[in-house]
Design a protein around this motif. Structure first.
Motif, PDB file in Angstrom:
ATOM      1  N   GLN A  88       0.853  -1.192   0.000  1.00 16.99           N
ATOM      2  CA  GLN A  88       0.000   0.000   0.000  1.00 16.99           C
ATOM      3  C   GLN A  88       0.886   1.238   0.000  1.00 16.99           C
ATOM      4  OE1 GLN A  88      -2.509  -0.324   3.412  1.00 16.99           O
ATOM      5  NE2 GLN A  88      -3.736  -2.006   2.585  1.00 16.99           N
ATOM      6  N   TRP A  89       0.959   1.910  -1.139  1.00 17.18           N
ATOM      7  CA  TRP A  89       1.794   3.103  -1.253  1.00 17.18           C
ATOM      8  C   TRP A  89       1.045   4.146  -2.073  1.00 17.18           C
ATOM      9  CZ3 TRP A  89       5.955   4.082  -5.386  1.00 17.18           C
ATOM     10  CH2 TRP A  89       6.600   5.314  -5.125  1.00 17.18           C
ATOM     11  N   ASN A  90       0.896   5.336  -1.535  1.00 13.45           N
ATOM     12  CA  ASN A  90       0.138   6.403  -2.185  1.00 13.45           C
ATOM     13  C   ASN A  90       0.970   7.215  -3.171  1.00 13.45           C
ATOM     14  OD1 ASN A  90      -1.997   5.624  -0.583  1.00 13.45           O
ATOM     15  ND2 ASN A  90      -1.630   7.218   0.966  1.00 13.45           N
ATOM     16  N   ARG A  91       2.209   6.751  -3.423  1.00 14.48           N
ATOM     17  CA  ARG A  91       3.117   7.463  -4.339  1.00 14.48           C
ATOM     18  C   ARG A  91       3.224   8.943  -3.953  1.00 14.48           C
ATOM     19  NH1 ARG A  91       4.811   4.758  -8.758  1.00 14.48           N
ATOM     20  NH2 ARG A  91       3.826   2.740  -9.166  1.00 14.48           N
ATOM     21  N   THR A  92       3.571   9.184  -2.703  1.00 19.69           N
ATOM     22  CA  THR A  92       3.717  10.545  -2.206  1.00 19.69           C
ATOM     23  C   THR A  92       4.847  11.260  -2.912  1.00 19.69           C
ATOM     24  OG1 THR A  92       5.089   9.635  -0.441  1.00 19.69           O
ATOM     25  CG2 THR A  92       2.781  10.026   0.070  1.00 19.69           C
ATOM     26  N   ASP A  93       4.778  12.599  -2.918  1.00 17.09           N
ATOM     27  CA  ASP A  93       5.804  13.418  -3.563  1.00 17.09           C
ATOM     28  C   ASP A  93       7.141  13.264  -2.830  1.00 17.09           C
ATOM     29  OD1 ASP A  93       6.757  15.720  -5.308  1.00 17.09           O
ATOM     30  OD2 ASP A  93       6.976  16.587  -3.306  1.00 17.09           O
ATOM     31  N   PHE A  94       8.202  13.141  -3.598  1.00 19.00           N
ATOM     32  CA  PHE A  94       9.522  12.898  -3.027  1.00 19.00           C
ATOM     33  C   PHE A  94       9.931  13.990  -2.056  1.00 19.00           C
ATOM     34  CE2 PHE A  94      14.021  14.202  -3.586  1.00 19.00           C
ATOM     35  CZ  PHE A  94      14.634  13.192  -2.849  1.00 19.00           C
ATOM     36  N   ASN A  95       9.879  15.257  -2.457  1.00 18.99           N
ATOM     37  CA  ASN A  95      10.318  16.352  -1.595  1.00 18.99           C
ATOM     38  C   ASN A  95       9.382  16.564  -0.415  1.00 18.99           C
ATOM     39  OD1 ASN A  95      12.827  17.899  -2.524  1.00 18.99           O
ATOM     40  ND2 ASN A  95      11.752  17.582  -4.471  1.00 18.99           N
ATOM     41  N   SER A  96       8.080  16.221  -0.589  1.00 18.78           N
ATOM     42  CA  SER A  96       7.157  16.330   0.542  1.00 18.78           C
ATOM     43  C   SER A  96       7.536  15.328   1.631  1.00 18.78           C
ATOM     44  CB  SER A  96       5.720  16.073   0.078  1.00 18.78           C
ATOM     45  OG  SER A  96       5.305  17.064  -0.827  1.00 18.78           O
ATOM     46  N   THR A  97       7.800  14.093   1.214  1.00 19.25           N
ATOM     47  CA  THR A  97       8.200  13.063   2.186  1.00 19.25           C
ATOM     48  C   THR A  97       9.534  13.417   2.831  1.00 19.25           C
ATOM     49  OG1 THR A  97       7.044  11.381   0.879  1.00 19.25           O
ATOM     50  CG2 THR A  97       8.667  10.620   2.493  1.00 19.25           C
ATOM     51  N   LEU A  98      10.484  13.889   2.024  1.00 20.66           N
ATOM     52  CA  LEU A  98      11.807  14.231   2.561  1.00 20.66           C
ATOM     53  C   LEU A  98      11.711  15.352   3.587  1.00 20.66           C
ATOM     54  CD1 LEU A  98      14.878  13.913   2.537  1.00 20.66           C
ATOM     55  CD2 LEU A  98      14.962  15.496   0.592  1.00 20.66           C
ATOM     56  N   SER A  99      10.961  16.420   3.292  1.00 21.65           N
ATOM     57  CA  SER A  99      10.840  17.532   4.236  1.00 21.65           C
ATOM     58  C   SER A  99      10.130  17.096   5.508  1.00 21.65           C
ATOM     59  CB  SER A  99      10.091  18.701   3.585  1.00 21.65           C
ATOM     60  OG  SER A  99       8.790  18.297   3.169  1.00 21.65           O
ATOM     61  N   LEU A 100       9.165  16.161   5.388  1.00 21.39           N
ATOM     62  CA  LEU A 100       8.467  15.656   6.573  1.00 21.39           C
ATOM     63  C   LEU A 100       9.411  14.845   7.452  1.00 21.39           C
ATOM     64  CD1 LEU A 100       5.617  15.716   7.768  1.00 21.39           C
ATOM     65  CD2 LEU A 100       5.172  13.529   6.614  1.00 21.39           C
ATOM     66  N   LEU A 101      10.258  14.007   6.848  1.00 18.96           N
ATOM     67  CA  LEU A 101      11.236  13.230   7.610  1.00 18.96           C
ATOM     68  C   LEU A 101      12.209  14.150   8.335  1.00 18.96           C
ATOM     69  CD1 LEU A 101      12.121  10.309   5.150  1.00 18.96           C
ATOM     70  CD2 LEU A 101      10.518  10.281   7.065  1.00 18.96           C
ATOM     71  N   MET A 102      12.612  15.235   7.687  1.00 17.84           N
ATOM     72  CA  MET A 102      13.569  16.151   8.290  1.00 17.84           C
ATOM     73  C   MET A 102      12.940  16.934   9.433  1.00 17.84           C
ATOM     74  SD  MET A 102      15.351  17.476   4.734  1.00 17.84           S
ATOM     75  CE  MET A 102      16.338  18.717   5.535  1.00 17.84           C
ATOM     76  N   ARG A 103      11.680  17.345   9.275  1.00 17.52           N
ATOM     77  CA  ARG A 103      11.038  18.193  10.294  1.00 17.52           C
ATOM     78  C   ARG A 103      10.618  17.429  11.531  1.00 17.52           C
ATOM     79  NH1 ARG A 103       5.236  20.359   8.890  1.00 17.52           N
ATOM     80  NH2 ARG A 103       4.769  18.254   9.689  1.00 17.52           N
ATOM     81  N   ASP A 104       9.948  16.294  11.330  1.00 14.35           N
ATOM     82  CA  ASP A 104       9.324  15.604  12.463  1.00 14.35           C
ATOM     83  C   ASP A 104      10.114  14.416  12.993  1.00 14.35           C
ATOM     84  OD1 ASP A 104       7.242  17.369  12.299  1.00 14.35           O
ATOM     85  OD2 ASP A 104       5.989  16.053  11.065  1.00 14.35           O
TER      86      ASP A 104
END
Length: 800
Positions: A268-284
């Protein structure tokens, strides 16, 4: 008897010999004898018959040769014996009176000294007293302190350095003294293997962590105290609750992945945007798969006095094992380690529920992408040689040169809520890597993301797994440990409590700083700091310098320094702490959720560093350091058992004073060693003591680094002792512990330090406690001569 004859008799010399033989006395009487230095010659028995015959031989010969004088000689002999007995009686009375006076005077003196020195009865002192009683006494058992060297590999036995116990008179490893040792061991079982089992004070970092452990584990006033303090303690306790962690298993991580849009491994993968996922990993989640972020100053501006801090971008900590090829000047994956790394990745996916049929595809693309990124990475020494550190550019320039990453978006997320714009400058530590990384990511996004496996997204998820692994069950940590062992890492896993203290500090550093500051004896710490630094400056004047300019150069630098306790003024009250951590919710039964919040706190901590002007106090620091014209001593140094405000000052100066002096000397050592001739001379003198006492005279030489370290530790002991004596001049009163006070307590406390764990300990070729022997050579500081009990030679050693 004629008058002339009586006169001749009175002129006969009369010799009185008082024979003292304490070895013939019973044990009970010997136990009452005064100390040897003050022992008076006492008549223990009457003169022997042989001695009387020698004294009376002329008279006896006269009576035998001339019978006519027998009657006349008898009264003379009687008078002579009466006179002798009279004199002997007077001597005996005088000796008894002298002994009575001495014992009475000595008892009064002892009472006066006891009255002056008050025993320390605080809980800390009671603990210290128990610890001292379990350790060997350097004055009654000096040989125990010659048993081993700090750097066991520093010098080989062929160079004259004993291994543990070799060459020690009476030690069981010395075959020549085996019989003597057997007798001594039978006489005193308590001393058996004392040198092998004597306790040592842990290294300073461990001491601090143990102290923080006690603070976090304390349940006193939890309901009445600060809510931030309660949250920090709750986080620590949830970390220790391994049963709840094991019960949760991998489920918390899988739930988190679904919040991020899922991934192809789970189907199950929603094909999220690469930079959106990366910025979320960095922030939270403080996760940086493709590059690392730091905050720091530009060294090119420090010389100009600028305190501005910058975002610094570096190559990441790659998960795949790599090695540097000095021929091709490129990094590459280690062939021999790819197999265990592959097995570990498959194990992780299996624990996360991946199907065996598809896990190999995901692992293969992960290793392939990791290998491509590894080729562009470079070790620090190479980047330094190529001047690739601290390369400045704006965020806009960085975006143009590495377009695959949305730099402004990602940096704004990582340093939220700070406002960042494209014109802000950043510092790069491997510009070629950043450019190549962007190119590689672009290729994989364009060609491979169309695949159902989503390799770039999987790469980010596995890096997030690595970040969160400390909060998962033992199956994950066990897999990581097995991989480390396969890669040749033999270092053991840290104790759980130590791991939990370190994790708590990452998120609740302000809380721990506040708690530590509350428990630090600021006045006593500042006092010992100033006294040690003053004694250190006096020591510099005693050194033999190459010329007067050299002394002036070093003293000018030292005089410009201001020593002080390193504290922080950022958080001044519990109310501010409660506000800062008001949005943190600690669940005592879910360490995973607590750990996720910790990662967010850690990222906020990094954001604060970007705007702070003052240097934030590092609670885990245990050694002083130079910051501008200040010599800062962290609060973490002044914790028990190394330091306590209720300890006798002799104990504090003997342990912490020595460590502080040693640290200062290491900081100033480059200037001193190049400008003074004393370092070499003192190092060789102390080494000569060691070789002489251990019967290795004429063998073994020290390297320059070893000479320096011997000089540093010997000088540090002298500095600490001088500082203690100076403190007694301003405040003569001091307490005692275990019946010891003043200099004996100072030296006995110092003997507990042993080989301190610092970067220089490998260069110390002898046990630091041996320095007591050198200090006591030709000195009246020590209560007794430090000689081995059965050592036949009495060494006459010079003062270093």
């Amino acid at each position: 008897m004629t008058t002339d004859h009586l006169l001749r008799m009175s002129e006969t010399p009369i010799e009185l010999e008082l024979s003292v033989q304490p070895s013939s006395q019973p044990e009970s009487e010997r136990g009452l004898q005064p100390p040897p230095l003050f022992q008076l010659p006492l008549p223990t028995q009457v003169p022997s018959d042989a001695h009387q015959q020698t004294q009376l031989q002329p008279e006896l010969q006269l009576s035998e040769s001339d019978p006519e004088h027998q009657h006349q000689a008898k009264p003379v002999c009687i008078n002579y014996r009466r006179l002798l007995l009279l004199l002997l009686g007077f001597s005996l009375c005088a000796a008894i009176l002298g002994l009575v006076y001495y014992m009475h005077h000595n008892h009064q003196k002892s009472n006066i000294q006891t009255d002056k020195v008050t025993p320390c009865v605080s809980p800390a002192c009671q603990w210290a007293s128990a610890r001292l009683s379990m350790s060997a006494d350097p004055f009654t058992q000096p040989c125990d302190y010659f048993l081993f060297t700090c750097g066991s590999d520093a010098l080989s036995p062929d160079n004259g350095v004993r291994q543990r116990g070799q060459g020690i008179p009476g030690h069981p490893q010395n075959l020549k003294e085996k019989v003597v040792w057997t007798e001594r061991r039978g006489q005193s079982k308590e001393r058996e293997d004392r040198g092998l089992r004597k306790e040592k004070i842990p290294d300073r970092k461990t001491v601090l962590l143990q102290y923080l452990r006690e603070i976090l584990g304390s349940k006193s006033n939890d309901r009445l105290g600060s809510t931030a303090v309660q949250k920090a303690k709750g986080f620590y306790r949830s970390c220790l609750d391994t049963k709840s962690i094991e019960t949760a298993g991998a489920e918390p991580f899988l739930t988190l992945i679904q919040k991020l849009g899922g991934w192809a491994v789970s189907g199950q993968w929603n094909r999220t945007d690469f930079n959106s996922t990366l910025s979320l990993l960095m922030r939270d989640y403080a996760t940086f798969p493709f590059f690392n972020l730091y905050v720091g100053k530009d060294p090119n501006e420090i010389a100009r006095g600028t305190t501005k801090r910058y975002i610094q971008i570096d190559q990441p900590d790659l998960l795949i094992p790599i090695e540097w090829n000095s021929r091709t000047l490129k990094s590459q994956a280690k062939t021999q380690t790819l197999r265990p790394f592959l097995a570990a990745c498959q194990r992780y996916l299996a624990l996360l529920g991946a199907r065996p049929s598809s896990s190999m595809i995901h692992v293969g693309t992960f290793i392939s992408l990791s290998s491509e990124l590894a080729v562009t990475a470079a070790p620090l020494h190479y980047r330094l040689s190529k001047r690739q550190l601290y390369q400045r550019m704006t965020i806009r320039e960085l975006q143009n040169r590495a377009p695959a990453i949305d730099w402004l978006r990602c940096l704004q997320a990582a340093f939220h809520p700070l406002p960042l714009i494209e014109d802000d400058h950043v510092l790069l530590h491997n510009y070629p890597y950043i450019v190549q990384m962007s190119r590689i990511i672009g290729i994989w996004l364009n060609k491979h993301e169309l695949m159902t496996s989503g390799p770039v997204h999987t790469y980010m998820v596995l890096n997030l797994l690595h970040t969160l692994m400390p909060a998962l069950d033992s199956r994950f940590s066990g897999t990581a440990k097995n991989l480390s062992m396969d890669l040749g890492d033999t270092e053991g896993v840290a104790d759980r409590w130590k791991h939990c203290v370190l994790e708590t500090e990452r998120g609740f550093d302000n809380v721990l700083t506040h708690l530590l500051s509350e428990r630090t004896a600021h006045r006593e710490a500042e006092e010992i700091i100033q006294n040690i630094f003053s004694s250190f400056k006096s020591k510099l004047h005693e050194l033999k310098w190459t010329d007067q300019k050299a002394l002036q150069f070093v003293m000018k630098k030292v005089q410009s320094l201001t020593p002080r306790l390193w504290t922080t003024k950022e958080i001044s009250s519990e109310a501010e702490l409660d506000l800062l951590f008001s949005k943190v919710t600690v669940n005592t039964n879910s360490f995973f959720s607590n750990y996720v919040q910790l990662l967010s706190l850690w990222q906020k901590r990094r954001s604060r560093l970007l705007t702070e002007q003052a240097e934030a106090a590092d609670i885990l620091s245990v050694t002083p350091f130079l910051l501008g014209d200040e010599l800062l001593f962290p609060m973490g140094m002044f914790t028990p058992p190394l330091f306590h405000p209720t300890f006798p000052r002799a104990m504090n100066y003997g342990v912490m004073g020595f460590l502080m002096a040693k640290d200062i000397l290491h900081l100033i050592l480059p200037d001193v060693y190049s400008q003074s001739e004393t370092v070499h001379a003192v190092g060789e003198c102390v080494w000569a003591h060691y070789l002489t006492v251990t019967e290795k005279t004429g063998r073994g030489t020290l390297s320059a680094a070893q000479q320096q370290e011997v000089w540093v530790q010997y000088s540090a002991l002298q500095i600490a002792l001088q500082a203690y004596h100076q403190s007694l001049k301003s405040n003569p009163s001091d307490t005692s512990i275990s019946g010891l006070s003043d200099t004996p307590l100072f030296l006995t406390s110092f003997s507990q330090v042993h080989c301190d764990s610092d970067p220089y300990s490998e260069f110390m070729p002898l046990e630091p406690s041996f320095l007591i022997t050198v200090i006591c050579a030709q000195s009246d500081l020590c209560p007794t001569s430090l000689q081995c009990p059965n050592e036949t030679q009495q060494h006459s050693l010079q003062t270093c």
